[in-house]
Design a protein around this motif. Structure first.
Motif, PDB file in Angstrom:
ATOM      1  N   ARG A  14       0.940  -1.308   0.105  1.00  0.00           N
ATOM      2  CA  ARG A  14       0.200  -0.085  -0.052  1.00  0.00           C
ATOM      3  C   ARG A  14       0.602   1.229   0.028  1.00  0.00           C
ATOM      4  O   ARG A  14       0.562   2.286  -0.501  1.00  0.00           O
ATOM      5  N   ASN A  17       1.747   3.637  -3.037  1.00  0.00           N
ATOM      6  CA  ASN A  17       1.173   4.663  -3.671  1.00  0.00           C
ATOM      7  C   ASN A  17       1.568   5.816  -3.626  1.00  0.00           C
ATOM      8  O   ASN A  17       1.561   6.883  -4.067  1.00  0.00           O
ATOM      9  N   GLN A  18       2.608   6.054  -2.758  1.00  0.00           N
ATOM     10  CA  GLN A  18       3.434   7.224  -2.363  1.00  0.00           C
ATOM     11  C   GLN A  18       4.722   7.068  -2.987  1.00  0.00           C
ATOM     12  O   GLN A  18       5.435   6.578  -3.027  1.00  0.00           O
ATOM     13  N   ARG A  19       5.069   8.481  -3.684  1.00  0.00           N
ATOM     14  CA  ARG A  19       6.239   8.627  -4.376  1.00  0.00           C
ATOM     15  C   ARG A  19       7.374   8.457  -3.311  1.00  0.00           C
ATOM     16  O   ARG A  19       8.407   7.824  -3.758  1.00  0.00           O
ATOM     17  N   ARG A  22       8.113   4.780  -2.952  1.00  0.00           N
ATOM     18  CA  ARG A  22       8.645   3.957  -4.447  1.00  0.00           C
ATOM     19  C   ARG A  22       9.956   4.571  -4.824  1.00  0.00           C
ATOM     20  O   ARG A  22      10.692   3.868  -5.099  1.00  0.00           O
ATOM     21  N   TYR A  29       3.948  -0.498  -7.957  1.00  0.00           N
ATOM     22  CA  TYR A  29       2.708  -1.325  -7.883  1.00  0.00           C
ATOM     23  C   TYR A  29       2.016  -1.480  -9.137  1.00  0.00           C
ATOM     24  O   TYR A  29       2.016  -0.432 -10.058  1.00  0.00           O
ATOM     25  N   GLU A  31      -1.386  -3.193 -11.355  1.00  0.00           N
ATOM     26  CA  GLU A  31      -2.503  -3.885 -11.151  1.00  0.00           C
ATOM     27  C   GLU A  31      -2.979  -4.293 -12.545  1.00  0.00           C
ATOM     28  O   GLU A  31      -2.987  -3.267 -13.444  1.00  0.00           O
ATOM     29  N   LEU A  88      -6.685  -0.450  -6.435  1.00  0.00           N
ATOM     30  CA  LEU A  88      -6.853   0.866  -7.000  1.00  0.00           C
ATOM     31  C   LEU A  88      -8.174   0.905  -7.846  1.00  0.00           C
ATOM     32  O   LEU A  88      -8.327   1.925  -8.481  1.00  0.00           O
ATOM     33  N   CYS A  96      -2.338  -8.378  -8.542  1.00  0.00           N
ATOM     34  CA  CYS A  96      -1.508  -7.288  -8.906  1.00  0.00           C
ATOM     35  C   CYS A  96      -0.019  -7.878  -8.495  1.00  0.00           C
ATOM     36  O   CYS A  96       0.435  -8.975  -8.020  1.00  0.00           O
ATOM     37  N   HIS A 154       4.068   6.038 -11.243  1.00  0.00           N
ATOM     38  CA  HIS A 154       2.772   6.487 -10.377  1.00  0.00           C
ATOM     39  C   HIS A 154       1.838   5.348 -10.858  1.00  0.00           C
ATOM     40  O   HIS A 154       1.767   5.125 -11.885  1.00  0.00           O
ATOM     41  N   PRO A 155       1.176   5.028 -10.037  1.00  0.00           N
ATOM     42  CA  PRO A 155      -0.082   3.872 -10.210  1.00  0.00           C
ATOM     43  C   PRO A 155      -1.065   4.271 -11.459  1.00  0.00           C
ATOM     44  O   PRO A 155      -1.184   3.545 -12.170  1.00  0.00           O
ATOM     45  N   THR A 156      -1.149   5.669 -11.484  1.00  0.00           N
ATOM     46  CA  THR A 156      -2.078   6.138 -12.597  1.00  0.00           C
ATOM     47  C   THR A 156      -1.362   5.956 -13.962  1.00  0.00           C
ATOM     48  O   THR A 156      -1.936   5.675 -14.954  1.00  0.00           O
TER      49      THR A 156
END
Length: 266
Positions: A14, A17-19, A22, A29, A31, A88, A96, A154-156
């Motif tokens: 989890r 999700n934060q830079r 990472r 991450y 998915e 997400l 994932c 970044h996950p996006t």
């Protein structure tokens, strides 16, 4: 089976999700079945795969799980509640992965050929991922990220790339390094700006070309325009004054593609 959302491994996933995390871990991450399949196909450094049997319904997903196990990748089974705590997506597919980042620092000696995109200060991770996806579609080689901006992992961005993040080479550097690097290279650097005199369709793109774009808000800085081989613009006759960055990149990428892969008449 892991059933606690407070499990150490789950909390670490989890945190990606934060830079900050990472960057500290060098991991990111992923998915989605297509993205994980792309990671395996491109021999990315997959650290672990997480799945929920209750959610993993497709045969394609099960085949990916078998491939991961055969490759000796650690596989964690988790409960539905645990998977939904890290997912997400609104309707998760039940799989994932945690993957090691594959970006390298751009060195003055780094040589690139073929089609590339360079982005300075891009802010929207969705734009970044979409550009990776289009770059892959037209047979591009990779992406150079310059200066401060969003992260390719970044996950996006990862989600928007639909797996292209694993097929493209990624380099990163600061502006002074990029300027010095370009001064040592012969590859064409074509900057896209709003006020250039040359229409993007009126330029003959060399086989070895970097298409260069700036941030969504500020565009390409003057200091970087000066190192470009040429500047081009995308003409517009409507009421809007600019295009979305990913859309503009797609227009340029497909012009390059059309010039080097002309339509064959039947």
């Amino acid at each position: 089976m892991i059933t606690s959302t407070s499990n150490t491994q789950i909390k670490e996933i989890r945190s990606l999700n934060q830079r900050k995390f990472r960057k500290e871990s060098g991991l990111f991450y992923v998915e989605g079945l297509r993205a994980i399949a792309s990671a395996l196909e491109n021999r990315a450094s997959v650290e672990k795969v997480v799945f929920c049997a209750e959610l993993l319904e497709s045969d394609f997903g099960k085949s990916i799980l078998q491939r991961a196990e055969k490759a000796g990748i650690p596989v964690l089974e988790v409960s539905r509640a645990v998977f939904e705590s890290i997912s997400l997506k609104e309707n998760p597919q039940g799989m994932c992965a945690v993957v090691r980042q594959n970006a390298s620092d751009l060195l003055l000696t780094t040589a690139v050929t073929g089609l590339w995109v360079a982005l300075e200060g891009v802010q929207d991770p969705g734009n970044l991922g979409s550009i990776l996806r289009t770059l892959d579609a037209v047979g591009g080689r990779g992406l150079i990220l310059i200066g401060e901006g969003t992260n390719a992992f970044h996950p996006t961005s990862v989600r928007a790339s639909t797996g292209a993040i694993f097929s493209m080479q990624l380099y990163q550097c600061e502006i002074p390094t990029f300027i010095r690097w370009k001064q040592e290279q012969t590859i064409d650097l074509i900057g896209a700006v709003c006020d250039a005199d040359r229409d993007y369709r009126d330029y003959n793109y060399a086989e070895n070309t970097i298409l260069f774009m700036g941030s969504e808000q500020k565009g390409l800085p003057a200091s970087l325009q000066q190192v470009c081989t040429s500047l081009v613009t995308i003409p517009m006759i409507g009421t809007v004054d600019s295009l979305n960055l990913a859309n503009a990149a797609s227009v340029l990428l497909y012009e390059y593609f059309n010039q080097h892969h002309p339509l064959r008449k039947r």
